[in-house]
Design a protein around this motif. Structure first.
Motif, PDB file in Angstrom:
ATOM      1  N   GLU A 216      17.391   0.330   1.900  1.00  0.00           N
ATOM      2  CA  GLU A 216      16.097  -0.269   2.188  1.00  0.00           C
ATOM      3  C   GLU A 216      15.833  -0.259   3.701  1.00  0.00           C
ATOM      4  O   GLU A 216      16.704  -0.575   4.501  1.00  0.00           O
ATOM      5  N   GLY A 217      14.611   0.127   4.041  1.00  0.00           N
ATOM      6  CA  GLY A 217      14.227   0.204   5.454  1.00  0.00           C
ATOM      7  C   GLY A 217      14.443   1.560   6.074  1.00  0.00           C
ATOM      8  O   GLY A 217      14.027   1.795   7.219  1.00  0.00           O
ATOM      9  N   SER A 218      15.131   2.464   5.331  1.00  0.00           N
ATOM     10  CA  SER A 218      15.279   3.819   5.870  1.00  0.00           C
ATOM     11  C   SER A 218      13.932   4.536   5.847  1.00  0.00           C
ATOM     12  O   SER A 218      13.025   4.167   5.097  1.00  0.00           O
ATOM     13  N   ARG A 219      13.803   5.596   6.652  1.00  0.00           N
ATOM     14  CA  ARG A 219      12.489   6.203   6.861  1.00  0.00           C
ATOM     15  C   ARG A 219      12.135   7.220   5.773  1.00  0.00           C
ATOM     16  O   ARG A 219      12.961   8.050   5.384  1.00  0.00           O
ATOM     17  N   VAL A 220      10.871   7.130   5.338  1.00  0.00           N
ATOM     18  CA  VAL A 220      10.288   8.120   4.430  1.00  0.00           C
ATOM     19  C   VAL A 220       9.483   9.082   5.289  1.00  0.00           C
ATOM     20  O   VAL A 220       8.719   8.658   6.168  1.00  0.00           O
ATOM     21  N   ILE A 221       9.638  10.400   5.057  1.00  0.00           N
ATOM     22  CA  ILE A 221       8.999  11.392   5.929  1.00  0.00           C
ATOM     23  C   ILE A 221       8.058  12.284   5.132  1.00  0.00           C
ATOM     24  O   ILE A 221       8.207  12.466   3.911  1.00  0.00           O
ATOM     25  N   ALA A 222       7.070  12.852   5.834  1.00  0.00           N
ATOM     26  CA  ALA A 222       6.124  13.784   5.213  1.00  0.00           C
ATOM     27  C   ALA A 222       6.800  15.126   5.001  1.00  0.00           C
ATOM     28  O   ALA A 222       7.506  15.622   5.885  1.00  0.00           O
ATOM     29  N   VAL A 223       6.591  15.716   3.829  1.00  0.00           N
ATOM     30  CA  VAL A 223       7.224  16.998   3.522  1.00  0.00           C
ATOM     31  C   VAL A 223       6.416  18.168   4.078  1.00  0.00           C
ATOM     32  O   VAL A 223       6.871  19.317   4.037  1.00  0.00           O
ATOM     33  N   ALA A 224       5.223  17.890   4.593  1.00  0.00           N
ATOM     34  CA  ALA A 224       4.386  18.927   5.197  1.00  0.00           C
ATOM     35  C   ALA A 224       3.312  18.233   6.030  1.00  0.00           C
ATOM     36  O   ALA A 224       3.055  17.037   5.871  1.00  0.00           O
ATOM     37  N   SER A 225       2.691  18.963   6.919  1.00  0.00           N
ATOM     38  CA  SER A 225       1.613  18.384   7.720  1.00  0.00           C
ATOM     39  C   SER A 225       0.383  18.183   6.849  1.00  0.00           C
ATOM     40  O   SER A 225       0.204  18.851   5.828  1.00  0.00           O
ATOM     41  N   GLY A 226      -0.449  17.248   7.249  1.00  0.00           N
ATOM     42  CA  GLY A 226      -1.655  16.983   6.476  1.00  0.00           C
ATOM     43  C   GLY A 226      -2.392  15.772   7.003  1.00  0.00           C
ATOM     44  O   GLY A 226      -2.122  15.286   8.110  1.00  0.00           O
ATOM     45  N   VAL A 227      -3.320  15.274   6.200  1.00  0.00           N
ATOM     46  CA  VAL A 227      -4.136  14.117   6.565  1.00  0.00           C
ATOM     47  C   VAL A 227      -3.880  13.011   5.553  1.00  0.00           C
ATOM     48  O   VAL A 227      -3.919  13.240   4.335  1.00  0.00           O
ATOM     49  N   VAL A 228      -3.605  11.812   6.065  1.00  0.00           N
ATOM     50  CA  VAL A 228      -3.387  10.656   5.195  1.00  0.00           C
ATOM     51  C   VAL A 228      -4.731  10.274   4.565  1.00  0.00           C
ATOM     52  O   VAL A 228      -5.705   9.993   5.258  1.00  0.00           O
ATOM     53  N   THR A 229      -4.767  10.317   3.237  1.00  0.00           N
ATOM     54  CA  THR A 229      -6.025  10.025   2.528  1.00  0.00           C
ATOM     55  C   THR A 229      -6.060   8.608   1.952  1.00  0.00           C
ATOM     56  O   THR A 229      -7.138   8.093   1.644  1.00  0.00           O
ATOM     57  N   TRP A 230      -4.877   7.999   1.817  1.00  0.00           N
ATOM     58  CA  TRP A 230      -4.880   6.642   1.243  1.00  0.00           C
ATOM     59  C   TRP A 230      -3.563   5.934   1.542  1.00  0.00           C
ATOM     60  O   TRP A 230      -2.485   6.519   1.472  1.00  0.00           O
ATOM     61  N   THR A 231      -3.650   4.655   1.888  1.00  0.00           N
ATOM     62  CA  THR A 231      -2.479   3.791   1.995  1.00  0.00           C
ATOM     63  C   THR A 231      -2.848   2.433   1.400  1.00  0.00           C
ATOM     64  O   THR A 231      -3.990   1.981   1.505  1.00  0.00           O
ATOM     65  N   GLY A 232      -1.872   1.801   0.760  1.00  0.00           N
ATOM     66  CA  GLY A 232      -2.133   0.499   0.154  1.00  0.00           C
ATOM     67  C   GLY A 232      -1.286   0.311  -1.091  1.00  0.00           C
ATOM     68  O   GLY A 232      -0.407   1.120  -1.405  1.00  0.00           O
ATOM     69  N   SER A 233      -1.576  -0.760  -1.816  1.00  0.00           N
ATOM     70  CA  SER A 233      -0.793  -1.093  -3.001  1.00  0.00           C
ATOM     71  C   SER A 233      -1.493  -0.571  -4.254  1.00  0.00           C
ATOM     72  O   SER A 233      -2.696  -0.755  -4.433  1.00  0.00           O
ATOM     73  N   LYS A 234      -0.729   0.123  -5.101  1.00  0.00           N
ATOM     74  CA  LYS A 234      -1.228   0.600  -6.387  1.00  0.00           C
ATOM     75  C   LYS A 234      -0.457  -0.089  -7.508  1.00  0.00           C
ATOM     76  O   LYS A 234       0.739  -0.386  -7.359  1.00  0.00           O
ATOM     77  N   SER A 235      -1.116  -0.310  -8.609  1.00  0.00           N
ATOM     78  CA  SER A 235      -0.471  -0.946  -9.760  1.00  0.00           C
ATOM     79  C   SER A 235       0.705  -0.105 -10.231  1.00  0.00           C
ATOM     80  O   SER A 235       0.558   1.083 -10.540  1.00  0.00           O
ATOM     81  N   GLY A 236       1.875  -0.708 -10.303  1.00  0.00           N
ATOM     82  CA  GLY A 236       3.086  -0.010 -10.730  1.00  0.00           C
ATOM     83  C   GLY A 236       3.744   0.780  -9.619  1.00  0.00           C
ATOM     84  O   GLY A 236       4.958   0.985  -9.636  1.00  0.00           O
ATOM     85  N   TYR A 237       2.960   1.237  -8.642  1.00  0.00           N
ATOM     86  CA  TYR A 237       3.509   2.060  -7.564  1.00  0.00           C
ATOM     87  C   TYR A 237       3.932   1.219  -6.354  1.00  0.00           C
ATOM     88  O   TYR A 237       4.736   1.666  -5.543  1.00  0.00           O
ATOM     89  N   GLY A 238       3.380   0.022  -6.235  1.00  0.00           N
ATOM     90  CA  GLY A 238       3.649  -0.751  -5.032  1.00  0.00           C
ATOM     91  C   GLY A 238       2.964  -0.129  -3.821  1.00  0.00           C
ATOM     92  O   GLY A 238       1.930   0.546  -3.927  1.00  0.00           O
ATOM     93  N   GLU A 239       3.538  -0.344  -2.631  1.00  0.00           N
ATOM     94  CA  GLU A 239       2.971   0.212  -1.400  1.00  0.00           C
ATOM     95  C   GLU A 239       3.102   1.740  -1.412  1.00  0.00           C
ATOM     96  O   GLU A 239       4.209   2.272  -1.548  1.00  0.00           O
ATOM     97  N   THR A 240       1.950   2.399  -1.282  1.00  0.00           N
ATOM     98  CA  THR A 240       1.897   3.854  -1.479  1.00  0.00           C
ATOM     99  C   THR A 240       1.181   4.534  -0.302  1.00  0.00           C
ATOM    100  O   THR A 240       0.247   3.980   0.272  1.00  0.00           O
TER     101      THR A 240
END
Length: 309
Positions: A216-240
């Motif tokens: 927990e707390g380790s870094r999640v990284i992007a697998v390719a360059s791009g544009v962030v289209t959404w951040t927030g909490s989704k049902s079942g997904y949690g913080e996405t």
């Protein structure tokens, strides 16, 4: 003719009889001497004036000659300075071309181009139909011609470097947008894509992504360059976090503890975008990784196993 001579001391006189010849000689002496003196003086004055004019003319020629010598000396010095400047420019062009050739060979090696694709010892390949004939005479002698030749060679090298730079930029962009690798710096696959037993209900269910378990707390990284289209909490997904990569590809990273980016951010390949967590429907710290192609869910494993371009 009789000439009387009187002796003033004794009071006597004496007469002399002059003949015609003597009279002519006496007249010639009395009249010719003054005339001769006048003529001699005139001739002498003319000669002195001529000598003076010749002296002035010689002085003028001497001054003109000295002025021409000064002008010639100045032109010679100017030509020498110009020659030195041209020689220095030629040396700078040679050094510049050497650096460009070395840089081009280095970039060619870095780009892993096929042998012969870029030959920096030759001008770029080009051609086209003959649009017209021109009679042009070229001066191939002297430093000016060498400078022009080096300038042309430099233009060729710079043109090749521009092409190579464009190629490398396009290749870098393609590599950045190429989906590949793991979405975590450290972790292991705890659940694959497809049918599985739901960890909460124990019933068969379809899993639309791959789970990478880690600390927990380790870094999640992007697998390719791009544009962030959404951040927030989704049902079942949690913080996405969702990222659009172009060409119809979208990746999703869920159950995060915290998002490090926001919608609208441009991210690079390998950039940290979130911290691993266990939010949402989760049994422990992991990231749920999904890949969508043109709106349809696909198995991310084929992209995880991809090698970099």
């Amino acid at each position: 003719m009789k000439v009387i001579l009187i002796n003033g001391k004794h009071g006597g006189s004496r007469s002399i009889e002059l003949g015609r010849l003597s009279l002519a000689l006496l007249s010639l002496c009395c009249l010719g001497l003054p005339l001769g003196l006048v003529a001699g003086g005139y001739l002498l004055g003319q000669e002195n004036e001529a000598n003076s004019m010749r002296g002035l003319a010689l002085d003028g020629l001497q001054e003109e000659l000295e002025q021409q010598e000064d002008e010639f000396s100045e032109l010679q010095q100017r030509a020498e300075r110009k020659l030195q400047a041209m020689t220095a420019s030629l040396a700078q062009l040679q050094a510049r071309m050497t650096r460009l050739d070395a840089l081009g060979q280095h970039l060619t090696a870095m780009a892993d181009l096929e042998e012969g694709e870029f030959d920096f010892s030759q001008p770029p390949a080009m051609g086209g139909p003959l649009a017209g004939e021109f009679n042009v005479e070229y001066d191939t002698g002297g430093l000016a011609a060498e400078l022009a030749l080096f300038q042309e060679q430099l233009n060729d090298r710079e043109q090749q470097l521009d092409i190579l730079e464009t190629l490398l930029t396009n290749r870098k962009l393609e590599e950045q947008s190429w989906l590949s690798g793991h979405p975590v710096e450290k972790g292991w696959i705890s659940s694959h894509y497809g049918k599985r037993t739901d960890p909460f209900t124990g019933k068969p269910a379809f899993h639309h992504g791959i789970d990478f378990a880690g600390k927990e707390g380790s870094r999640v990284i992007a697998v390719a360059s791009g544009v962030v289209t959404w951040t927030g909490s989704k049902s079942g997904y949690g913080e996405t976090v969702e990222i659009s990569h172009g060409d119809g590809f979208v990746t999703r990273y869920s159950h995060n503890k915290e998002a490090l980016v926001k919608a609208g951010d441009v991210v690079r390949k390998g950039q940290p975008i979130a911290l691993m967590g266990s939010t949402g429907r989760s049994t422990g710290a992991h990231v749920h990784y999904e890949v969508y192609k043109h709106g349809r869910s696909v198995d991310p494993l084929s992209y995880v196993r991809r090698t970099r371009r």
